[in-house]
Design a protein around this motif. Structure first.
Motif, PDB file in Angstrom:
ATOM      1  N   SER A  46       0.822  -1.209   0.000  1.00  0.00           N
ATOM      2  CA  SER A  46       0.000   0.000   0.000  1.00  0.00           C
ATOM      3  C   SER A  46       0.858   1.262   0.000  1.00  0.00           C
ATOM      4  N   LEU A  68      -5.300  -4.684  -3.194  1.00  0.00           N
ATOM      5  CA  LEU A  68      -4.691  -3.599  -2.426  1.00  0.00           C
ATOM      6  C   LEU A  68      -4.498  -2.331  -3.253  1.00  0.00           C
ATOM      7  N   VAL A  69      -4.535  -2.442  -4.577  1.00  0.00           N
ATOM      8  CA  VAL A  69      -4.370  -1.260  -5.426  1.00  0.00           C
ATOM      9  C   VAL A  69      -5.692  -0.852  -6.082  1.00  0.00           C
ATOM     10  N   ASN A 104     -12.814  -2.428   3.162  1.00  0.00           N
ATOM     11  CA  ASN A 104     -11.785  -2.844   4.120  1.00  0.00           C
ATOM     12  C   ASN A 104     -12.330  -2.665   5.527  1.00  0.00           C
TER      13      ASN A 104
END
Length: 162
Positions: A46, A68-69, A104
């Motif tokens: 991250s 994560l991207v 998240n």
């Protein structure tokens, strides 16, 4: 390896250093083959986390690291959330999922659990950030949820391996 120097640099005794080294070595030996280790600076790490002072040098991940991207929203709330708050969380998460946004949250009781459950129930993608070693389950009642996220929600990162 210069143990006295390392102990001094880490402000610990030689004995404490060896004890910690043994714990870390055992922890790594217990990792399963599906754990992905991502080093700070790696593309999957991250970028926002990397800018923080507390950024760990490694992330321990399971699942699809590419999430994560992706565009994502972090949902946070009480462990002792009211029924109304839980229902509102489910509605918000459902709306985010419809917009193809990854959600998240931690993996605690309450809002975190509602977030992941709603994402999975609505065909969404979710990332659980856990504060325990990746091969442990806490809280115990969320073990199946954590496993489900690993395989269906797609990612379960842990920023530390203790």
């Amino acid at each position: 390896m210069n143990i006295p120097l390392l102990s001094k640099l880490l402000n610990t005794t030689d004995k404490e250093f060896y004890a910690r080294y043994g714990m870390v070595k055992k922890s790594f030996a217990n990792l399963t083959n599906d754990v992905i280790l991502v080093k700070k600076g790696n593309q999957a790490y991250s970028k926002l986390l990397a800018t923080t002072k507390e950024a760990p040098p490694y992330l321990f991940l399971k699942g699809n690291v590419h999430l994560l991207v992706e565009k994502s929203v972090c949902v946070a709330g009480s462990r002792n959330a009211s029924e109304e708050s839980m229902k509102k969380t489910e509605r918000i998460v459902k709306s985010l999922v419809k917009r193809n946004i990854v959600v998240n949250a931690g993996l605690a009781r309450g809002i975190d659990t509602a977030t992941h459950t709603a994402a999975l129930a609505n065909g969404g993608r979710t990332i659980a950030v856990i504060g325990t070693p990746i091969n442990r389950y806490y809280p115990k009642e969320n073990k199946n949820l954590q496993i489900q996220i690993e395989y269906n929600g797609w990612a379960s990162p842990s920023n530390t391996e203790k």
